[in-house]
Scaffold this active site. Structure first.
Site, PDB file in Angstrom:
ATOM      1  N   ARG A  83       1.145   2.661  -9.639  1.00 42.59           N
ATOM      2  CA  ARG A  83      -0.120   2.961  -8.972  1.00 42.59           C
ATOM      3  C   ARG A  83       0.012   4.295  -8.252  1.00 42.59           C
ATOM      4  NH1 ARG A  83      -0.091  -1.121  -3.681  1.00 42.59           N
ATOM      5  NH2 ARG A  83       1.894  -0.402  -2.861  1.00 42.59           N
ATOM      6  N   GLU A  86      -3.235  -4.487   7.233  1.00 46.27           N
ATOM      7  CA  GLU A  86      -2.280  -5.221   6.397  1.00 46.27           C
ATOM      8  C   GLU A  86      -1.057  -5.574   7.223  1.00 46.27           C
ATOM      9  OE1 GLU A  86      -0.927  -3.317   2.819  1.00 46.27           O
ATOM     10  OE2 GLU A  86      -2.926  -2.583   2.295  1.00 46.27           O
ATOM     11  N   GLU A 118      -3.931   3.600   1.492  1.00 47.03           N
ATOM     12  CA  GLU A 118      -2.704   4.240   1.978  1.00 47.03           C
ATOM     13  C   GLU A 118      -2.471   5.605   1.329  1.00 47.03           C
ATOM     14  OE1 GLU A 118       0.499   1.416   1.474  1.00 47.03           O
ATOM     15  OE2 GLU A 118      -0.079   0.326   3.276  1.00 47.03           O
ATOM     16  N   HIS A 145       6.006 -11.103  -3.230  1.00 47.18           N
ATOM     17  CA  HIS A 145       5.498 -10.764  -1.889  1.00 47.18           C
ATOM     18  C   HIS A 145       4.721 -11.955  -1.336  1.00 47.18           C
ATOM     19  CE1 HIS A 145       3.463  -8.584   1.302  1.00 47.18           C
ATOM     20  NE2 HIS A 145       4.119  -7.489   0.997  1.00 47.18           N
TER      21      HIS A 145
HETATM   22  C1  GAL Z   1       1.047  -1.820   1.058  1.00 47.35           C
HETATM   23  C2  GAL Z   1      -0.087  -1.694   0.068  1.00 47.35           C
HETATM   24  C3  GAL Z   1      -0.472  -3.032  -0.507  1.00 47.35           C
HETATM   25  C4  GAL Z   1       0.737  -3.808  -0.907  1.00 47.35           C
HETATM   26  C5  GAL Z   1       1.650  -3.957   0.284  1.00 47.35           C
HETATM   27  C6  GAL Z   1       2.895  -4.772  -0.007  1.00 47.35           C
HETATM   28  O1  GAL Z   1       1.728  -0.605   1.178  1.00 47.35           O
HETATM   29  O2  GAL Z   1      -1.209  -1.114   0.657  1.00 47.35           O
HETATM   30  O3  GAL Z   1      -1.319  -2.833  -1.615  1.00 47.35           O
HETATM   31  O4  GAL Z   1       1.383  -3.135  -1.938  1.00 47.35           O
HETATM   32  O5  GAL Z   1       2.064  -2.691   0.688  1.00 47.35           O
HETATM   33  O6  GAL Z   1       3.715  -4.864   1.142  1.00 47.35           O
END
Ligand code: GAL
Length: 680
Positions: free
Chosen positions: A103, A298, A142, A349
């Site tokens: 990505r 997040e 991000e 995850h």
């Molecule tokens: C962030 C990202 C998410 C996911 C997450 C996993 O950096 O925005 O899409 O990948 O990490 O920890």
């Protein structure tokens, strides 16, 4: 209080969506961030579009009363795009191309990427701007993560344009970059490149400008999408998710363009400094838009997938970390992600709804927490009076101070966090701001390692002291101008007069052994040997009150021209010279300078003294080890991060239970929000 997660329904068949919505209600989810990585689903070919599935998901969520933070989906372009338009692809400094299959492989400077992204965002905005379920817009994802810098042809062209705007002509560029050095003089714009692979040290001003340029590229992408959304008539807040102290993105320059600050934070459960480091990140986010709440966009419910070892959080840690965000100004808590992925790089995850289902501790903790947050009354906005201490942290300085070829190697973020830690341990609230934002709402300002100091920043710090504030600067501060050139006349050219000190030389010390061993294996032994006065990784300072402190990194050779000497180096290369000075101004303001990096005990002593001089009190005095407090208006948040129970006294009522808090023993990871009458 918003509560929810990234929601990626495109990874699941439709029948799962109904269960998702039902479970979301069980977990008190109010809002989800939708469609962040759905570009290839929304635009499966260059000429076909599919919004029906998105209509249906949004419809289901809306029916259930769940709001949508609608993503613009531009973070991961579909594979057809790299094949049809290879000019969208990012390139590394060695000329290698980044391809799809992961990505964020696009160049933010590519006009084709920007055109295609604009096309997608226009369609989304026109379709959903007035949809009652859409409560917010999530632009991209991000920016800069994975690809902090890139060097495609598009980036090279854009960089030249960016430089032309900044400097006007090639002659001005030559002057700003000091290209008389090593025959780097440019004759015409076509010769100017990004800092590409080179045999030896690259031009530091060029490196610095490339950081500025990349940060501006990401911001330009954001602004373009934001403007499209607004032009379609959307009235919801628009944001893009940040990553705390993320070096590539100068969030202090982005913040004015972002309606609400949103942050992604993934503390490492194994980091012994986790509570301090996460508190720093929350305060940095809060300080980006003072006086307004921010959203934790997040966090992980449990383990992540991307560290070498991905350990679980301890029981209760998720709630404690959430409380820390709320206590430091967050008005929304979100996770990555709602339902654990079945396939793909992130299938290990954690998520709100784990692969193993609702019997899991993770589900139980995350859904219970949703209930608790829903039960909270509306919290006060963060207020100016909450934090009277300004800690200066500045992105341009970060880029410049970590350029190579300096007297020593500095990890700016870690060093600033050491200073922050001394305040955090004492329960003092801190704003984390660039020097220009130090103002008379602060009583104490601390500016460590402010190597690059802009004219406006120096003026603000000087004004601060002249109007009665207490400033503590140094070491290795006020060395270069905005182009990373020495100011003529010596060091401390801007702050010298207010501080009353001059700087003869830096006198770097070997890196503290732990850092030296970790970062530069093999050199530690050499660095700690010999009888050179600089052979020790620390120096000792004698205070005028008879006590002795330790410093690391530098033992600067200072002249106390017009300042009182509060401590003198006893050992090391600057023995007998001033180590800590103070100049008291007529306004009552004070300007302190410290010529070394105090070790933790010394920091605590210096901070204690500075707080006293500036009359700044902690939120709560005498906190037990491991206990953190924060203030948000009249709400005090207290959290026990320590391994054992700790007793804390706070006059006031607990918000979640309505009971008097008084004096209470908090178990490890236990927290409370207390509506309190104390004012500091
Ligand atoms: C962030 C990202 C998410 C996911 C997450 C996993 O950096 O925005 O899409 O990948 O990490 O920890």
């Amino acid at each position: 209080m918003l509560y929810g997660a990234d929601y990626n329904p495109e990874q699941w068949p439709e029948h799962v969506w109904d269960e998702d919505v039902e479970r979301m209600r069980e977990a008190s989810v109010t809002t989800v961030s939708l469609g962040i990585f759905s570009w290839s689903r929304l635009q499966p070919t260059p000429t076909t579009w599919d919004f029906d599935w998105l209509d249906r998901v949004i419809g289901k969520l809306h029916e259930a009363g769940i709001g949508v933070n609608l993503a613009t989906a531009t973070a991961s372009p579909p594979p057809w795009m790299s094949v049809e338009h290879p000019d969208v692809l990012a390139v590394d400094e060695n000329g290698a191309t980044y391809w799809h299959g992961s990505r964020q492989h696009y160049s933010p400077a590519s006009p084709t990427y920007r055109r295609l992204a604009a096309q997608l965002v226009t369609k989304l905005a026109e379709r959903y701007a007035h949809h009652p379920a859409v409560v917010m817009w999530h632009v991209n994802n991000e920016y800069g993560c994975h690809l902090p810098s890139e060097y495609s042809d598009a980036a090279q062209t854009a960089f030249r344009g960016w430089l032309q705007k900044r400097y006007g002509g090639v002659a001005e560029l030559n002057e700003a970059w000091g290209t008389a050095f090593w025959s780097q003089r440019y004759g015409q714009w076509e010769e100017v490149m990004p800092p590409l692979k080179a045999p030896y040290s690259r031009n530091p001003a060029q490196l610095l400008d490339y950081h500025r340029f990349m940060s501006d590229m990401w911001l330009e992408c954001y602004l373009a999408e934001r403007d499209i959304i607004r032009a379609a008539g959307a009235t919801q807040p628009i944001s893009t998710n940040m990553m705390g102290a993320f070096k590539p993105g100068n969030y202090q320059s982005w913040a004015p363009h972002i309606d609400v600050i949103t942050d992604d934070c993934y503390p490492d459960p194994l980091d012994p400094q986790r509570p301090r480091n996460t508190a720093f990140q929350r305060d940095l986010m809060r300080s980006l838009k003072p006086g307004t709440p921010w959203l934790l966009m997040e966090q992980a419910t449990d383990a992540v997938n991307w560290r070498r070892t991905n350990v679980s959080k301890q029981e209760g840690q998720l709630a404690a970390e959430t409380a820390q965000s709320v206590g430091r100004g967050a008005d929304g808590i979100f996770y990555f992600q709602w339902r654990q992925s079945r396939a793909g790089a992130e299938k290990f995850h954690s998520a709100m709804l784990p692969h193993a289902g609702t019997r899991t501790r993770t589900w139980q903790e995350a859904s219970a927490l949703g209930g608790q947050l829903a039960a909270l009354p509306e919290l006060p906005q963060p207020k100016d009076e909450d934090a009277r201490v300004a800690l200066v942290f500045d992105w341009e300085n970060w880029w410049a101070i970590e350029n190579p070829d300096h007297p020593t190697t500095l990890d700016y973020l870690s060093l600033v966090r050491e200073w922050y830690g001394a305040l955090h341990r004492r329960g003092v609230m801190v704003d984390i701001v660039p020097p220009e934002q130090v103002s008379d709402r602060h009583h104490l300002a601390i500016a460590p390692f402010l190597y690059l100091l802009r004219d406006e920043g120096a003026a603000a710090l000087t004004r601060f002291v002249e109007s009665g504030g207490v400033l503590c600067a140094g070491p290795f501060s006020d060395i270069v101008d905005a182009n990373d050139r020495f100011r003529l006349g010596g060091f401390l050219q801007q702050l010298g007069p207010v501080l009353g000190v001059g700087l003869e030389d830096f006198r770097a010390l070997p890196l503290p052994s732990a850092t030296a061993i970790a970062e530069r294996a093999g050199t530690a032994e050499i660095e700690s040997g010999g009888d050179h006065p600089s052979s020790s990784d620390h120096v000792e300072l004698d205070l005028t009150d008879g006590s002795t402190l330790r410093g690391t990194h530098f033992a600067e050779a200072l002249w106390a021209d017009d300042a009182e000497v509060l401590a003198t180096f006893r050992t090391g290369p600057s023995a007998t010279r001033p180590a800590l000075t103070r100049r008291v101004h007529e306004s009552g303001g004070q300007a302190w300078y410290v010529g070394t990096m105090p070790d933790p005990a010394a920091l605590d002593a210096v901070i204690g003294r500075l707080l006293r001089e500036a009359s700044v009190a902690p939120v709560i005095e005498n906190l037990p080890e491991g206990v953190e407090v924060a203030r948000r208006g009249d709400v005090v948040t207290v959290i026990n991060h320590g391994p054992t129970a700790a007793t804390v006294s706070i006059p006031g009522t607990e918000l979640l239970t309505g009971e008097e808090f008084g004096s209470r023993e908090l178990a490890p990871q236990e927290f409370a929000f207390v509506k309190s009458a104390i004012t500091s």
